[in-house]
Design an enzyme around this catalytic site. Structure first.
Site, PDB file in Angstrom:
ATOM      1  N   ASN A  37       0.809  -1.213   0.000  1.00  0.00           N
ATOM      2  CA  ASN A  37       0.000   0.000   0.000  1.00  0.00           C
ATOM      3  C   ASN A  37       0.851   1.277   0.000  1.00  0.00           C
ATOM      4  OD1 ASN A  37      -2.377   1.401  -0.026  1.00  0.00           O
ATOM      5  ND2 ASN A  37      -2.960   0.916   2.080  1.00  0.00           N
ATOM      6  N   HIS A 122     -13.890  -4.118  11.689  1.00  0.00           N
ATOM      7  CA  HIS A 122     -13.502  -2.777  12.141  1.00  0.00           C
ATOM      8  C   HIS A 122     -14.751  -1.948  12.402  1.00  0.00           C
ATOM      9  CE1 HIS A 122      -9.228  -2.564  10.223  1.00  0.00           C
ATOM     10  NE2 HIS A 122      -9.433  -3.708  10.819  1.00  0.00           N
ATOM     11  N   ARG A 147     -12.943  -4.766  16.294  1.00  0.00           N
ATOM     12  CA  ARG A 147     -11.905  -3.783  16.589  1.00  0.00           C
ATOM     13  C   ARG A 147     -12.580  -2.433  16.717  1.00  0.00           C
ATOM     14  NH1 ARG A 147      -7.092  -1.450  12.749  1.00  0.00           N
ATOM     15  NH2 ARG A 147      -8.705   0.092  12.263  1.00  0.00           N
ATOM     16  N   TYR A 159      -6.190   7.944  13.093  1.00  0.00           N
ATOM     17  CA  TYR A 159      -6.076   6.669  12.385  1.00  0.00           C
ATOM     18  C   TYR A 159      -7.328   5.812  12.569  1.00  0.00           C
ATOM     19  CZ  TYR A 159      -5.473   1.765  11.848  1.00  0.00           C
ATOM     20  OH  TYR A 159      -5.686   0.466  11.489  1.00  0.00           O
ATOM     21  N   ASP A 212      -6.302  -0.928  17.891  1.00  0.00           N
ATOM     22  CA  ASP A 212      -5.035  -0.766  17.180  1.00  0.00           C
ATOM     23  C   ASP A 212      -4.419   0.581  17.548  1.00  0.00           C
ATOM     24  OD1 ASP A 212      -4.145  -1.295  13.656  1.00  0.00           O
ATOM     25  OD2 ASP A 212      -2.952  -0.620  15.376  1.00  0.00           O
ATOM     26  N   HIS A 214      -1.572   1.633  16.429  1.00  0.00           N
ATOM     27  CA  HIS A 214      -0.915   2.064  15.175  1.00  0.00           C
ATOM     28  C   HIS A 214       0.415   2.764  15.402  1.00  0.00           C
ATOM     29  CE1 HIS A 214      -1.419   2.806  10.760  1.00  0.00           C
ATOM     30  NE2 HIS A 214      -2.041   1.668  10.920  1.00  0.00           N
ATOM     31  N   GLU A 238      -3.046  -3.768  19.696  1.00  0.00           N
ATOM     32  CA  GLU A 238      -2.181  -3.996  18.534  1.00  0.00           C
ATOM     33  C   GLU A 238      -1.269  -2.806  18.273  1.00  0.00           C
ATOM     34  OE1 GLU A 238      -4.592  -4.568  15.097  1.00  0.00           O
ATOM     35  OE2 GLU A 238      -3.022  -3.952  13.729  1.00  0.00           O
ATOM     36  N   GLU A 264       2.139  -6.519  11.473  1.00  0.00           N
ATOM     37  CA  GLU A 264       1.663  -6.331  10.088  1.00  0.00           C
ATOM     38  C   GLU A 264       2.712  -5.662   9.219  1.00  0.00           C
ATOM     39  OE1 GLU A 264      -1.766  -3.903  11.247  1.00  0.00           O
ATOM     40  OE2 GLU A 264      -0.941  -2.369   9.927  1.00  0.00           O
ATOM     41  N   ARG A 285       1.146 -10.843  13.667  1.00  0.00           N
ATOM     42  CA  ARG A 285       0.262 -10.416  12.585  1.00  0.00           C
ATOM     43  C   ARG A 285       0.901 -10.449  11.198  1.00  0.00           C
ATOM     44  NH1 ARG A 285      -4.100  -8.098  12.624  1.00  0.00           N
ATOM     45  NH2 ARG A 285      -3.692  -6.120  11.591  1.00  0.00           N
ATOM     46  N   HIS A 314      -2.918  -9.817   9.617  1.00  0.00           N
ATOM     47  CA  HIS A 314      -3.373  -8.570   9.012  1.00  0.00           C
ATOM     48  C   HIS A 314      -4.306  -8.933   7.848  1.00  0.00           C
ATOM     49  CE1 HIS A 314      -1.842  -4.755   6.684  1.00  0.00           C
ATOM     50  NE2 HIS A 314      -2.963  -4.508   7.296  1.00  0.00           N
ATOM     51  N   ASP A 318      -6.275  -3.334   1.870  1.00  0.00           N
ATOM     52  CA  ASP A 318      -5.171  -3.175   0.931  1.00  0.00           C
ATOM     53  C   ASP A 318      -4.423  -4.485   0.707  1.00  0.00           C
ATOM     54  OD1 ASP A 318      -4.579  -1.934   3.700  1.00  0.00           O
ATOM     55  OD2 ASP A 318      -2.614  -2.646   3.075  1.00  0.00           O
ATOM     56  N   GLU A 341      -8.108 -10.903  10.657  1.00  0.00           N
ATOM     57  CA  GLU A 341      -8.716  -9.592  10.403  1.00  0.00           C
ATOM     58  C   GLU A 341      -9.567  -9.683   9.142  1.00  0.00           C
ATOM     59  OE1 GLU A 341      -5.889  -6.447  10.118  1.00  0.00           O
ATOM     60  OE2 GLU A 341      -7.387  -4.927   9.721  1.00  0.00           O
ATOM     61  N   TRP A 404       2.430   7.324  11.525  1.00  0.00           N
ATOM     62  CA  TRP A 404       1.003   7.343  11.175  1.00  0.00           C
ATOM     63  C   TRP A 404       0.353   6.062  11.630  1.00  0.00           C
ATOM     64  CZ3 TRP A 404      -1.677   4.074   7.610  1.00  0.00           C
ATOM     65  CH2 TRP A 404      -3.032   4.385   7.546  1.00  0.00           C
TER      66      TRP A 404
HETATM   67  C1  GCO Z   1      -4.827  -2.848  10.255  1.00  0.00           C
HETATM   68  C2  GCO Z   1      -3.796  -1.942   9.691  1.00  0.00           C
HETATM   69  C3  GCO Z   1      -4.261  -1.059   8.591  1.00  0.00           C
HETATM   70  C4  GCO Z   1      -3.069  -0.385   7.969  1.00  0.00           C
HETATM   71  C5  GCO Z   1      -3.119  -0.528   6.477  1.00  0.00           C
HETATM   72  C6  GCO Z   1      -1.881   0.037   5.835  1.00  0.00           C
HETATM   73  O1  GCO Z   1      -4.736  -3.177  11.448  1.00  0.00           O
HETATM   74  O2  GCO Z   1      -5.677  -3.277   9.444  1.00  0.00           O
HETATM   75  O3  GCO Z   1      -3.169  -1.219  10.728  1.00  0.00           O
HETATM   76  O4  GCO Z   1      -5.226  -0.172   9.023  1.00  0.00           O
HETATM   77  O5  GCO Z   1      -2.984   0.946   8.346  1.00  0.00           O
HETATM   78  O6  GCO Z   1      -3.267  -1.893   6.168  1.00  0.00           O
HETATM   79  O7  GCO Z   1      -1.893  -0.189   4.458  1.00  0.00           O
HETATM   80 MG    MG Z   2      -3.002  -2.493  12.418  1.00  0.00          MG
END
Ligand code: GCO
Ligand code: MG
Length: 404
Positions: A37, A122, A147, A159, A212, A214, A238, A264, A285, A314, A318, A341, A404
């Protein structure tokens, strides 16, 4: 049997995907996902300009030797671009192997260890009331694991949360990365206990709740969050910290019993060997498309089994349906499966990638089609050409560049 050709397809049915198709002299072809991605074209070049010419003429059954050749033969190893390219080839060869055996992939990975795959979705809301509504909506859809991500009071947007009335898709097909996100750890940490108290008050204890972080906290901040959320018995927290430094997790682990998930962004066992062998995490993940393919991720899962660390792949939008298909077969077979997920793709994506898997009542089922049970409609895909897209970047409220 010989590999006769290999083609890379880049398409954008709502978001970019990179798909590899490997052809053989017996007419059987295999599919691999090479989507990274925000950096898709780098993987396309790694495949087309460097490694695809090396596999033509080889026996597709030789997955171990081909993987070792691609990993060791570059001299330069690891990293998401390299390992996504290798993964695509490895996936395609496993797809071919299963198709030639007339078997669904799970029967080549140990068979059916379970008859269904627990998934999590999600739920995200712009604020706490909206988030509670979304959790309720997904519970009505039958999800047992959800989530929870919410807008945070005092932070414009963060995020995992889509602007009201839109689907969450962080990769913006625009000129340059979106720099509008800003981050305040203080506001986030102050809000989290309130969020999960509200979710538990509304929905009780049965729902499996995930969250998450992140990559945004320091280890001691992550320890605080894990400790303060203990009363809510989360299924996992996560990516609380950036995970380049695996020993970060020793500090977090010392302070909290809240289960931890990470990986991930990992792409080899070396990114998580310490996390697993020191039992610093509960779920790994790293998934098939970014982890170098089925060959190495199977080894990682077996290594993790010894330490009672489970898989928690994961599975964001994407990652293409090719990865989802392969992952569900993998999830069906490995003993130490934890959870998968599940961010459902848009209907158009499902048309471009027809597949045998399906969702029902909180679980997913891989189906019993041969291979991964996923195909690729080249003609339809060609109608949606690639458009460069970036993931957002993130700064702290004082302008400091952050994760991010
Ligand atoms: C998740 C991931 C995504 C990522 C994305 C990046 O837990 O699914 O953190 O939200 O940000 O897959 O391309
Ligand atoms: Mg994640």
């Amino acid at each position: 049997m010989k590999i006769t050709d290999a083609k890379v397809f880049v398409c954008s049915p709502g978001r970019n995907f990179v798909t590899l198709k490997v052809y053989t002299d017996e007419g059987v072809y295999g599919l691999g996902d090479a989507t990274l991605n925000g950096r898709e074209k780098a993987v396309v070049s790694y495949l087309e300009d460097y490694i695809l010419p090396c596999i033509i003429g080889r026996n597709p059954y030789d997955t171990e030797d081909i993987w070792q050749y691609l990993y060791r033969g570059a001299y330069w190893r690891r990293g998401p671009v390299t390992m996504s390219a290798i993964a695509a080839i490895d996936m395609a060869l496993w797809d071919i192997r299963a198709k030639c055996a007339g078997q669904p992939l799970y029967n080549l990975l140990g068979g059916r260890t379970r008859d269904r795959v627990l998934v999590y979705c999600h739920a995200n809301g712009t604020d706490l009331p909206h988030t509670l509504e979304e959790v309720g909506r997904y519970r009505e859809l039958g999800y047992r694991a959800i989530r929870v991500q919410s807008g945070i009071p005092g932070i414009d947007h963060t995020y995992g949360v889509a602007p009201a009335g839109t689907k969450y898709e962080p990769a913006i097909r625009a000129g340059l990365p979106d720099e509008s996100a800003c981050w305040s750890t203080e506001k986030y940490l102050a809000f989290m206990p309130r969020l999960f108290q509200a979710v538990r008050d509304r929905f009780g204890e049965d729902l499996l709740l995930l969250h998450d972080g992140h990559h945004r906290l320091t280890p001691i901040e992550a320890a605080r969050l894990g400790k303060e959320l203990e009363p809510f018995h989360l299924f996992w927290l996560e990516d609380l910290v950036q995970a380049e430094l695996q020993e970060n997790f020793r500090l977090i682990r010392r302070h909290t019993t809240t289960p931890l998930a990470v990986g991930e962004v990992f792409n080899t066992i070396y990114d998580c060997q310490q996390l697993i062998s020191e039992q610093l995490i509960d779920y790994i993940r790293m998934t098939i498309v970014h982890g170098g393919g089925i060959t190495p991720v199977l080894k990682t899962a077996h290594f993790a089994e010894m330490y009672m660390v489970k898989t928690g792949f994961h599975g964001a939008t994407d990652l293409s349906p090719v990865t989802m298909g392969a992952a569900l077969h993998f999830d069906t077979a490995v003993h130490n499966f934890g959870i998968q997920e599940h961010m459902p793709h848009e209907p158009l994506v499902d048309e471009v990638f027809p597949h045998a898997y399906h969702y029902a009542d909180g679980y997913m089922y891989p189906g019993d089609a041969v291979g991964f049970g996923v195909d690729f409609d080249e003609k339809l895909a060609a109608k949606y050409p690639y458009q460069r897209a970036y993931l957002p970047v993130n700064r702290k409220t004082d302008g400091t560049m952050w994760n991010w």
